[in-house]
Design an enzyme around this catalytic site. Structure first.
Site, mmCIF file in Angstrom:
data_model
loop_
_atom_site.group_PDB
_atom_site.id
_atom_site.type_symbol
_atom_site.label_atom_id
_atom_site.label_comp_id
_atom_site.label_asym_id
_atom_site.label_seq_id
_atom_site.Cartn_x
_atom_site.Cartn_y
_atom_site.Cartn_z
ATOM 1 N N THR A 17 0.720 -1.152 0.029
ATOM 2 C CA THR A 17 -0.088 -0.030 -0.053
ATOM 3 C C THR A 17 0.882 1.334 -0.001
ATOM 4 O O THR A 17 0.726 2.167 -0.755
ATOM 5 C CB THR A 17 -0.889 -0.046 1.169
ATOM 6 O OG1 THR A 17 -1.797 -1.498 1.375
ATOM 7 C CG2 THR A 17 -1.630 1.173 1.198
ATOM 8 N N VAL A 18 1.849 1.192 0.836
ATOM 9 C CA VAL A 18 2.442 2.668 1.271
ATOM 10 C C VAL A 18 3.779 2.562 -0.179
ATOM 11 O O VAL A 18 3.932 3.879 -0.462
ATOM 12 C CB VAL A 18 3.413 2.656 2.602
ATOM 13 C CG1 VAL A 18 4.173 3.992 2.680
ATOM 14 C CG2 VAL A 18 2.193 2.623 3.630
ATOM 15 N N ALA B 125 13.508 20.003 -3.880
ATOM 16 C CA ALA B 125 14.566 19.153 -3.342
ATOM 17 C C ALA B 125 15.856 19.622 -4.151
ATOM 18 O O ALA B 125 16.893 19.376 -3.716
ATOM 19 C CB ALA B 125 14.401 17.681 -3.924
ATOM 20 N N ALA C 145 12.419 -3.910 -4.853
ATOM 21 C CA ALA C 145 12.356 -5.346 -4.580
ATOM 22 C C ALA C 145 11.173 -5.731 -3.979
ATOM 23 O O ALA C 145 10.555 -5.061 -3.124
ATOM 24 C CB ALA C 145 13.610 -5.696 -3.554
ATOM 25 N N ARG D 245 8.210 -9.286 -3.331
ATOM 26 C CA ARG D 245 8.053 -10.678 -3.390
ATOM 27 C C ARG D 245 7.383 -10.999 -4.756
ATOM 28 O O ARG D 245 7.985 -12.054 -5.362
ATOM 29 C CB ARG D 245 7.065 -11.231 -2.082
ATOM 30 C CG ARG D 245 7.903 -12.055 -1.148
ATOM 31 C CD ARG D 245 6.918 -12.616 -0.122
ATOM 32 N NE ARG D 245 7.113 -11.856 1.047
ATOM 33 C CZ ARG D 245 6.198 -11.632 1.952
ATOM 34 N NH1 ARG D 245 4.960 -12.130 1.853
ATOM 35 N NH2 ARG D 245 6.308 -10.921 3.105
ATOM 36 N N GLY E 225 1.331 8.336 10.379
ATOM 37 C CA GLY E 225 1.310 8.269 8.762
ATOM 38 C C GLY E 225 1.502 9.745 8.416
ATOM 39 O O GLY E 225 2.749 10.239 8.196
ATOM 40 N N ASP F 26 1.120 -1.205 18.588
ATOM 41 C CA ASP F 26 1.529 -0.293 17.400
ATOM 42 C C ASP F 26 1.677 1.291 17.967
ATOM 43 O O ASP F 26 2.527 1.800 17.667
ATOM 44 C CB ASP F 26 0.454 -0.367 16.244
ATOM 45 C CG ASP F 26 0.502 0.692 15.237
ATOM 46 O OD1 ASP F 26 1.343 0.701 14.579
ATOM 47 O OD2 ASP F 26 -0.389 1.704 15.463
ATOM 48 N N LYS G 105 4.906 3.904 18.406
ATOM 49 C CA LYS G 105 4.908 5.212 18.165
ATOM 50 C C LYS G 105 5.069 6.412 19.251
ATOM 51 O O LYS G 105 5.982 7.130 19.313
ATOM 52 C CB LYS G 105 3.702 5.519 17.369
ATOM 53 C CG LYS G 105 3.575 4.873 15.935
ATOM 54 C CD LYS G 105 2.024 5.144 15.584
ATOM 55 C CE LYS G 105 1.655 4.120 14.473
ATOM 56 N NZ LYS G 105 0.236 4.195 14.145
ATOM 57 N N GLY H 169 -2.852 4.858 5.541
ATOM 58 C CA GLY H 169 -3.299 4.999 4.074
ATOM 59 C C GLY H 169 -2.112 4.948 3.032
ATOM 60 O O GLY H 169 -1.045 5.769 3.413
HETATM 61 N N1 HSE Z 1 -2.326 0.306 11.999
HETATM 62 C C1 HSE Z 1 -2.103 1.566 11.970
HETATM 63 C C2 HSE Z 1 -3.306 2.010 12.572
HETATM 64 C C3 HSE Z 1 -1.576 2.114 11.012
HETATM 65 O O1 HSE Z 1 -4.421 1.532 12.725
HETATM 66 O O2 HSE Z 1 -3.243 3.396 13.005
HETATM 67 C C4 HSE Z 1 -0.094 2.294 10.817
HETATM 68 O O3 HSE Z 1 0.765 2.513 11.864
#
Ligand code: HSE
Length: 436
Positions: A13-14, A33, A43, A45, A134, A201, A205, A302
């Site tokens: 996604t990112v 820049a 690279a 999979r 994000g 998660d 952070k 996202g």
């Molecule tokens: N899974 C995280 C969230 C996003 O729900 O905020 C990525 O860090």
């Protein structure tokens, strides 16, 4: 000037978002820049799928080692996730003299100290804006925009999945399991949501923010982590009746005794701006001694919001690639020789306020017994709520909000309250922050 050459690890996604935004806005980005930023090797999979996505624009390979060892690549962008393979790849890229941009919060929170040391020795940059919240430029804000301040505390809604679940639980009065299932069906929650719902998660952070706010090493292993899977809809409703909302907050605070670093469901006054951050949105509230409170709000996940941060890092690295390493912004905002080994406080030593829900027999003297226990531990009650028992019932809930106290006092009070014969079941405890 010749374009700077980028190797991308991962095209999920990112990765795809980064590829697309970089291509779409290439003129604008180059004006910023000072030279073109070109992805020359990717690279992945699934090589065939990636080729279909990027066409002939760059070389697609199946082995990430080909990217980190490619002498023609200047910057490696790591968007694979996970910590074992990525740590090895990032360290190899650094050893080969490449700058690194990563969105990998677990990698930075767990192995950041080792990675930054290797990067410093080699004179290369490691940038990680996309690792926290994000698309919100919170790393840049903490590291540069707020550098005049002594940061006092940070409180953030830094996990969109759990904020979405909590918003739905409150709006619809649904329980956790029902909303989680809906969130998975809508694609808001992963099929294995453990890291999000159990607060891991958010703790990655919060660990990163604590390090750059206070100039301390990454200490993820010392973070207190509590998620929302045990949270009951009834407590969200009671909190609402008392004027509070429950959010999963990542909190880090500087105190005279040490640093608090914790993730847990938290009651916050409903009138605070951050209490009204709903759905999958993120927000980080920072208290600095000069600026006061400032809040940073936006999409925490996202494809393109996260790509926005990855590319901002690419622009920074491109601008500074030829600069003397001494003149770059330090990895952790503070000069490497000025990092302090401050203690992360154990939870028993933190100070905050509490919401307690106690299931009691509706009989004379119960409240007196409970408040006596609290008074003996110098816990002052700030507000209280007791409902009439439901029709035909002889038990009811007492809800108490305390003033600030030490966690160890509250734990002892709870142990004593649970031993009263007129108290049924475990006492529910949720921490409360005024954020003022
Ligand atoms: N899974 C995280 C969230 C996003 O729900 O905020 C990525 O860090």
């Amino acid at each position: 000037m010749t374009p700077i050459k980028v190797g991308l690890l991962g095209l999920g996604t990112v990765g795809a978002g980064t590829f697309n935004v970089l291509r779409r806005n290439q003129e604008e980005i180059m004006r910023r820049a000072g030279r073109a930023i070109e992805i020359t090797m990717i690279a992945v999979r699934n090589v065939e799928r990636a080729r279909a996505l990027v066409g002939d624009a760059c070389e697609v390979v199946g082995d990430p080692a080909l990217v980190v060892n490619n002498p023609n690549i200047d910057i490696v962008v790591e968007l694979i996730g996970g910590v074992d393979l990525t740590k090895a790849l990032v360290l190899t890229a650094i050893a080969n003299g490449k700058h690194v941009v990563t969105a990998n919060k677990a990698l930075v929170a767990i192995h950041g100290n080792e990675i930054f040391k290797a990067a410093q020795d080699k004179g290369v940059m490691v940038a990680f804006e996309a690792a926290v919240a994000g698309g919100i430029p919170i790393i840049k804000s903490l590291r540069e925009g707020l550098s005049a301040n002594r940061i006092e505390w940070i409180a953030g809604i830094i996990n969109g999945t759990t904020n979405f679940i909590l918003t739905e639980m409150r709006d619809k009065g649904l329980d956790f399991a029902t909303v989680l299932k809906q969130a998975q069906e809508l694609g808001y929650a992963e099929s294995d949501p453990t890291f999000d719902i159990e607060g891991v998660d958010a703790a990655h952070k919060a660990t990163i923010m604590a390090a750059i706010a206070f100039g301390i090493p990454m200490q993820f292993d010392k973070a207190h982590i509590e998620g929302i899977s045990q949270l009951q809809a009834i407590d969200i409703a009671y909190a609402e009746q008392l004027g509070y909302r429950i959010k999963l907050l990542g909190i880090t605070k500087r105190t005279a005794k040490g640093i608090e670093l914790r993730v847990h469901p938290t009651l916050i006054p409903g009138t605070r701006l951050i209490a009204n951050v709903e759905g999958a949105m993120n927000a980080v509230l920072v208290q600095g001694d000069a600026v006061g409170a400032s809040m940073y709000y936006g999409k925490g996940a996202g494809a393109e919001p996260t790509a926005s941060s990855v590319i901002a890092d690419l622009v920074d690295v491109t601008r500074l690639a030829t600069a003397d390493p001494e003149h770059r912004v330090p990895y952790l905002a503070f000069q490497p020789n000025a990092i302090n080994q401050e203690v992360i406080l154990p939870m028993s030593e933190i100070t905050t306020s509490y919401y307690l829900r106690i299931r009691v027999a509706d009989q004379a003297g119960v409240l007196a017994d409970v408040t006596r226990i609290m008074a003996d531990l110098s816990i002052s009650i700030d507000a209280m709520l007791q409902k009439e028992p439901a029709e035909g019932e002889v038990q009811t809930d007492i809800i108490m909000l305390t003033h600030q106290t030490q966690e160890k006092n509250v734990l002892e009070a709870i142990r004593n309250i649970e031993q009263l014969s007129s108290v049924f079941g475990p006492v529910v405890k949720i921490r409360l922050e005024q954020l003022s």
